[in-house]
Design an enzyme around this catalytic site. Structure first.
Site, PDB file in Angstrom:
ATOM      1  N   GLU A  81      18.635  12.259  18.710  1.00 42.56           N
ATOM      2  CA  GLU A  81      17.597  13.174  18.213  1.00 42.56           C
ATOM      3  C   GLU A  81      17.020  12.576  16.936  1.00 42.56           C
ATOM      4  OE1 GLU A  81      18.121  17.141  18.842  1.00 42.56           O
ATOM      5  OE2 GLU A  81      16.687  17.817  17.343  1.00 42.56           O
ATOM      6  N   ASN A 129      22.747  19.702  16.968  1.00 44.12           N
ATOM      7  CA  ASN A 129      22.444  20.551  18.135  1.00 44.12           C
ATOM      8  C   ASN A 129      23.500  20.147  19.160  1.00 44.12           C
ATOM      9  OD1 ASN A 129      20.077  21.635  16.928  1.00 44.12           O
ATOM     10  ND2 ASN A 129      19.022  19.738  17.431  1.00 44.12           N
ATOM     11  N   GLU A 176      17.306  27.456  14.792  1.00 43.45           N
ATOM     12  CA  GLU A 176      16.493  26.864  15.861  1.00 43.45           C
ATOM     13  C   GLU A 176      17.116  27.079  17.247  1.00 43.45           C
ATOM     14  OE1 GLU A 176      15.936  22.792  14.438  1.00 43.45           O
ATOM     15  OE2 GLU A 176      14.147  23.457  13.381  1.00 43.45           O
ATOM     16  N   ARG A 217      25.993  24.228   7.823  1.00 42.09           N
ATOM     17  CA  ARG A 217      24.625  23.915   7.377  1.00 42.09           C
ATOM     18  C   ARG A 217      23.853  25.181   6.991  1.00 42.09           C
ATOM     19  NH1 ARG A 217      21.205  21.352  11.089  1.00 42.09           N
ATOM     20  NH2 ARG A 217      20.388  19.794   9.673  1.00 42.09           N
ATOM     21  N   ARG A 252       9.087  30.743   5.186  1.00 41.93           N
ATOM     22  CA  ARG A 252      10.287  29.987   5.565  1.00 41.93           C
ATOM     23  C   ARG A 252      11.004  29.393   4.349  1.00 41.93           C
ATOM     24  NH1 ARG A 252       9.955  24.965   9.837  1.00 41.93           N
ATOM     25  NH2 ARG A 252      11.830  23.897   9.183  1.00 41.93           N
ATOM     26  N   ASP A 312      11.897  21.312   5.313  1.00 41.50           N
ATOM     27  CA  ASP A 312      12.546  20.460   6.314  1.00 41.50           C
ATOM     28  C   ASP A 312      12.238  18.988   6.117  1.00 41.50           C
ATOM     29  OD1 ASP A 312      13.737  19.425   8.485  1.00 41.50           O
ATOM     30  OD2 ASP A 312      12.559  20.471   9.992  1.00 41.50           O
ATOM     31  N   GLU A 338      22.139  17.380   1.991  1.00 40.32           N
ATOM     32  CA  GLU A 338      21.775  16.705   3.240  1.00 40.32           C
ATOM     33  C   GLU A 338      20.425  16.024   3.064  1.00 40.32           C
ATOM     34  OE1 GLU A 338      22.339  18.823   7.000  1.00 40.32           O
ATOM     35  OE2 GLU A 338      20.503  17.923   7.793  1.00 40.32           O
ATOM     36  N   GLU A 388      12.044  10.800  10.255  1.00 45.20           N
ATOM     37  CA  GLU A 388      11.343  11.708  11.157  1.00 45.20           C
ATOM     38  C   GLU A 388       9.921  11.998  10.677  1.00 45.20           C
ATOM     39  OE1 GLU A 388      13.457  15.368  11.723  1.00 45.20           O
ATOM     40  OE2 GLU A 388      11.911  16.245  12.992  1.00 45.20           O
TER      41      GLU A 388
HETATM   42  C1  BDP Z   1      14.414  19.183  12.164  1.00 45.75           C
HETATM   43  C2  BDP Z   1      14.385  18.291  13.365  1.00 45.75           C
HETATM   44  C3  BDP Z   1      15.297  18.790  14.460  1.00 45.75           C
HETATM   45  C4  BDP Z   1      16.686  19.025  13.891  1.00 45.75           C
HETATM   46  C5  BDP Z   1      16.592  19.977  12.727  1.00 45.75           C
HETATM   47  C6  BDP Z   1      17.927  20.178  12.023  1.00 45.75           C
HETATM   48  O1  BDP Z   1      13.070  18.229  13.852  1.00 45.75           O
HETATM   49  O2  BDP Z   1      15.319  17.823  15.471  1.00 45.75           O
HETATM   50  O3  BDP Z   1      17.536  19.519  14.870  1.00 45.75           O
HETATM   51  O4  BDP Z   1      15.727  19.439  11.758  1.00 45.75           O
HETATM   52  O5  BDP Z   1      18.087  19.649  10.958  1.00 45.75           O
HETATM   53  O6  BDP Z   1      13.790  18.486  11.134  1.00 45.75           O
HETATM   54  O7  BDP Z   1      18.782  20.877  12.542  1.00 45.75           O
END
Ligand code: BDP
Length: 702
Positions: A170, A213, A294, A327, A339, A368, A390, A396
Site C-alpha cells: 500500500e 490495513n 477508514e 494509531r 477532519r 494526512d 508517525e 505518497e
Molecule cells: C493514507 C493512505 C492510506 C493509509 C492511511 C493510513 O492513503 O493508504 O491506509 O493513510 O495511514 O494516507 O492508515
C-alpha cells in the site's frame, strides 16, 4: 566482426551496470587516496571482540567487511584481546566507568593507549558503534582523536511496512513487497540481511512487517512461521518484529461471535494468541493497530473506546516485554466537521486512561502526511499518554518515485516546532523523546519506502529519506544539512564540489516541490485514490473529506480553510502562544496561511503581492526551479556513476513535466474563482483546463 561486436556490447553492458544502488549507503568501495588509506590501516590492524553474541559478532563482521572494502586489506577478527595495539576493541560492559553515561543502545568510541575502544552496555550498542566508526571512515573523518558518546534520543526507532500478504505494498512506489511470503519460511532472500544491515547502520531497531490495513492472515500459524523466519534474520541486527493486527481477528480467525474488547472470551483469545506468537518469536515487539479508521474494525464497533481496545491488547502483552502501538489516525465522515480536529477530540478524553504498555502513534500533521502540515495538535496536549511520532517516508503525497524530494527538512520542521505545552522550548521533539512529560517509553515510526526494486526505493534519492529518518530517530538534533552531507558522500560521490551541489539540490527540493503543488498552506488536492498528480476540482468522492474542495474552499471571495474561531476553531486546540502565531491572517507565516485562513484573492500579502499573484508566482517559480535542478544535475555527469546519473536525469525530466501538470491544473482551476489575470511576465498555460483534466486518463490513473 560479430565477435568484436559482441565483446563491445558486453563491455558496454558491464560499464552501464556499475552501480545499481542495491548497496545503499553501505558501499565500502576502496578509498582512492593511498595516504588516507594508510592512516586508517594503522589504526585498524585487527578487530577484537570480548563478548559472545550474534549481534556483537555481526558488529565485528561488519567492521571486517567495511575495512576490507574501504582499505583494501584483510583484517583478522580475534576473540581474546591480548593487549596488542593498533586495533578496534569491541566491549560489552555493564558496569565500568566508560558506560556510565550510556543508555541501553548507546555507545562510546574512544582512543586509548593505541587502540580504539567501542564500548556499550548491550551488544546492540556495540553494533551501532561499529557502524558509527565505519561512517567516520566513509566520510573521511580523522580517527586519531575520535571521542564519541552517543545515546539514542528515542527508544523505539521503527519502520512501518504497509506490505500485504499478496505481495503488493500500500502506497509503495518501489516495486512489490520485499517480503516474499510465498517463499517463507523455506527460502530466505539474502536481501533480508542487507535490509537488516542498512537499518542497523542508522539505528533502526524495530519493524512492523505488514500493512496497518491488516489482514488477520498474519496471525495464523502458517504466517507466524513465516514471520518467525524474518524475525530470526533481523534479531542478530538488533531489530524486533511487530505485527499489524486486525481488530476483528477473534471473529474472523477465532470464530467468536464478537471482537468486543470487554468480552471475556475475546480477551482470552488475544491472551492465547499472544502466547502463541511468543512461542515463535520470544522477543516479539508487539502489536500495531489501526482501528476505527477508514473502515477498519475497532472497539467503537462495540460501543467501546480506543483505550478499551488498546488496554485489552496491553493486558495480553503483560507477561512479555513487548508493547501495543495504537494509531491515532481516525476521522469520521462529517461534512460539517473539520477532519483537522477529529483525532484530538476522540482521544482527548482518554488521556491518562491508557495502559503504560500502550503508545499512541500520531501522524506528524492533523490531516494526512501532506507535504506541509502544521504539527498535530495532539502533541503537547496529552501529558499522561506516551505519544509516538508517525512520519511517512514513502512519498505518497510527495512525488512518489518520480520527484526528487528530500524529506529531512519536513521531519525537522515538525520536530523543532514549539508546542508551548510547558512554556517556551516544549518542542514536538521533546514530546516524542519522552523528556517533556517524563515518559519512560518513546517511539518514532516511519512508513517505509522499501520494495523489490533493485535499489530498494525506486528514485535513487528516496534512499536518502530512509537514511534521514533513521538518523533523526536516533538524534533529532542533527541538521538536515549534516544528514544530507553524510548520505551524499557515502552514496553518490567523493567529489567535494559535487557534494555541495547535490546538497543544495536536496535542501531546495522540498520547498520547490511544495511551490508547484501545495503553496501557501494549501492541502489535499491530489488525484483521487491513487494520490498521484493534481485534481483540485475533485468535488465528489466516497466521503466529503476525501475531496479536494473540502480542503481548499475556493470561492469567488478567496481561498483557504478558515480554522479560526469564526468557523471550525481548530486553532483553539493549540496552546495560546501557537494560536497567536497562526491566528491572525496578517501575521501568519505564509507557509501555513491557507491552513488557517480563508484569504481574499486580492488581499495583499507580506510579499507585497496579492494572494492570487503570489500563488501564480509560486506555481510558476516551482516549475522553473525544477529546470534549474536539471541543469545542476547535468553539470555533474562525470562525477556520478553512469547508471545513477541517467536514472536521476530521466526522473528529473518526468518531474518537470509533472510540475507543469500541477501548475496548469491548479492555476487554470483557481483562475475561475479568482477572476484575475495571470500577472506578467508569466505566460498563461498553453492548454485548457479540460485538456489538463484529461491527463488523468492519459496517465491511466482512472
Ligand atoms: C493514507 C493512505 C492510506 C493509509 C492511511 C493510513 O492513503 O493508504 O491506509 O493513510 O495511514 O494516507 O492508515
Amino acid at each position: 566482426m560479430f565477435k568484436k561486436l559482441a565483446i563491445f556490447f558486453l563491455f558496454i553492458s558491464f560499464a552501464s551496470i556499475a552501480d545499481d544502488g542495491s548497496r545503499l549507503w553501505l558501499k565500502y568501495d576502496l578509498l582512492k587516496d593511498p595516504k588516507q588509506r594508510e592512516a586508517y590501516i594503522n589504526l585498524t590492524k585487527f578487530v577484537a571482540l570480548n563478548y559472545n553474541s550474534p549481534i556483537a559478532t555481526n558488529a565485528a563482521n561488519e567492521l571486517k567487511i567495511g575495512f576490507e572494502g574501504l582499505l583494501g586489506k584483510k583484517i583478522p577478527v580475534v576473540q581474546n584481546w591480548t593487549g596488542k595495539t593498533g586495533g578496534i576493541i569491541l566491549e560489552v560492559n555493564t558496569t565500568g566507568i566508560s558506560v556510565q553515561h550510556l543508555v541501553d543502545d548507546g555507545f562510546a568510541i574512544q582512543q586509548q593507549k593505541g587502540n580504539i575502544f567501542i564500548t556499550a552496555k548491550t551488544p546492540s550498542g556495540v553494533l551501532y558503534g561499529a557502524f558509527e566508526l565505519l561512517r567516520y571512515i566513509q566520510t573521511a573523518k580523522d580517527l586519531n582523536k575520535i571521542s564519541v558518546v552517543s545515546n539514542p534520543k528515542v527508544k523505539i526507532r521503527m519502520l512501518n511496512h504497509w506490505d500485504n500478504a499478496n505481495g503488493t505494498v500500500e502506497r509503495g512506489y518501489a516495486g512489490s513487497s520485499m517480503w516474499k511470503w510465498t517463499e517463507l519460511p523455506f527460502r530466505i532472500d539474502p536481501r533480508y540481511i542487507q535490509y537488516a544491515r542498512a537499518n542497523a547502520s542508522i539505528g533502526i531497531n524495530a519493524a512492523s512487517i505488514n500493512n496497518v490495513n491488516a489482514s488477520s492472515r498474519f496471525l495464523t500459524a502458517e504466517y507466524l512461521e513465516k514471520i518467525k523466519a524474518v524475525a530470526d534474520i533481523l534479531r542478530p541486527y538488533g531489530i524486533r518484529v511487530f505485527i499489524s493486527v486486525n481488530f476483528r481477528s477473534p471473529r474472523t480467525l477465532g470464530g467468536l461471535k464478537t471482537s468486543d474488547p470487554l468480552d471475556a472470551e475475546v480477551r482470552k483469545w488475544w491472551n492465547d494468541k499472544t502466547k502463541e506468537i511468543h512461542e515463535y518469536i520470544p522477543d516479539f515487539g508487539g502489536f500495531l493497530v489501526k482501528a476505527n479508521s477508514e473502515g477498519e474494525p475497532g472497539p467503537q464497533d462495540y460501543g467501546r473506546t480506543h483505550a478499551d481496545g488498546a488496554n485489552m491488547l496491553a493486558e495480553a502483552m503483560r507477561p512479555y516485554s513487548g508493547i501495543v502501538i495504537w494509531r491515532a489516525f481516525v476521522y469520521n465522515a462529517d461534512p460539517k466537521g473539520d477532519r483537522f480536529k477529529e483525532a484530538y477530540e476522540q482521544f482527548k478524553p482518554l488521556d491518562g486512561t491508557f495502559d503504560p504498555k500502550v503508545i499512541v502513534q500520531v501522524k506528524n500533521g492533523p490531516i494526512d502526511f501532506m507535504p506541509r502540515e502544521p504539527f498535530h495538535p495532539m502533541f503537547g496536549a496529552f501529558p499522561k499518554t506516551t505519544l509516538g511520532m508517525e512520519f511517512q517516508i514513502t512519498q505518497e503525497y510527495l512525488g512518489q518515485s518520480t520527484h526528487l524530494t528530500y524529506l529531512a527538512p519536513m521531519f525537522k520542521e515538525c520536530l523543532d516546532t514549539d508546542t508551548y505545552a510547558k512554556g517556551k522550548g516544549s518542542t514536538v521533539a521533546k514530546v516524542i523523546d519522552g523528556s517533556l512529560d517524563s515518559h519512560q517509553n518513546s517511539l518514532m515510526a516511519g512508513v517505509a519506502n522499501t520494495g523489490s526494486d533493485i535499489n530498494w526505493t525506486g528514485h535513487p534519492f528516496n534512499q536518502a529519506n530512509w537514511y534521514a529518518f533513521g538518523r533523526l530517530a536516533w538524534n533529532h538534533t542533527l541538521s538536515s544539512e549534516e544528514i544530507a552531507s553524510e548520505w551524499i558522500v557515502m552514496t553518490l560521490t567523493k567529489n567535494s564540489v559535487s557534494q555541495e551541489k547535490i546538497k543544495n539540490i536536496m535542501l531546495k527540493s522540498l520547498p520547490v516541490y511544495i511551490s508547484y503543488t501545495y503553496p501557501l498552506g494549501t492541502a489535499h488536492m491530489m488525484g483521487e485514490g491513487h494520490h498521484y498528480g493534481p485534481e483540485p476540482w475533485l468535488a465528489k468522492s466516497g466521503r466529503p473529506d476525501w475531496t479536494s474542495v473540502y480542503y481548499h474552499r475556493a470561492d469567488s471571495i478567496g481561498l483557504g480553510f478558515d480554522r479560526t474561531g469564526k468557523v471550525s476553531n481548530a486553532l483553539s486546540l493549540y496552546h495560546p502562544e501557537v494560536q497567536k502565531l497562526w491566528g491572525n491572517a496578517d501575521q501568519c507565516p505564509l507557509d501555513y496561511l491557507l491552513w488557517f485562513h480563508h484569504v481574499a484573492w486580492d488581499k495583499k500579502l507580506s510579499t507585497g503581492r496579492t494572494l492570487w499573484n503570489e500563488l501564480c508566482v509560486r506555481y510558476y517559480g516551482g516549475v522553473e526551479e525544477v529546470k534549474k535542478l536539471q541543469t545542476v544535475w547535468e553539470s555533474m555527469k562525470t562525477e556520478i556513476d553512469d547508471e545513477t546519473f541517467e536514472n536521476v536525469k530521466g526522473r528529473l525530466k518526468i518531474q518537470e513535466k509533472e510540475a507543469l501538470w500541477w501548475r496548469d491544473a491548479c492555476i487554470l482551476y483557481f483562475i475561475n474563482y479568482a477572476r484575475m489575470p495571470i500577472p506578467s511576465p508569466l505566460a498563461a498555460p498553453t492548454r485548457s483546463l479540460d485538456e489538463v483534466k484529461k491527463l488523468v486518463e492519459i496517465y491511466h490513473l482512472r
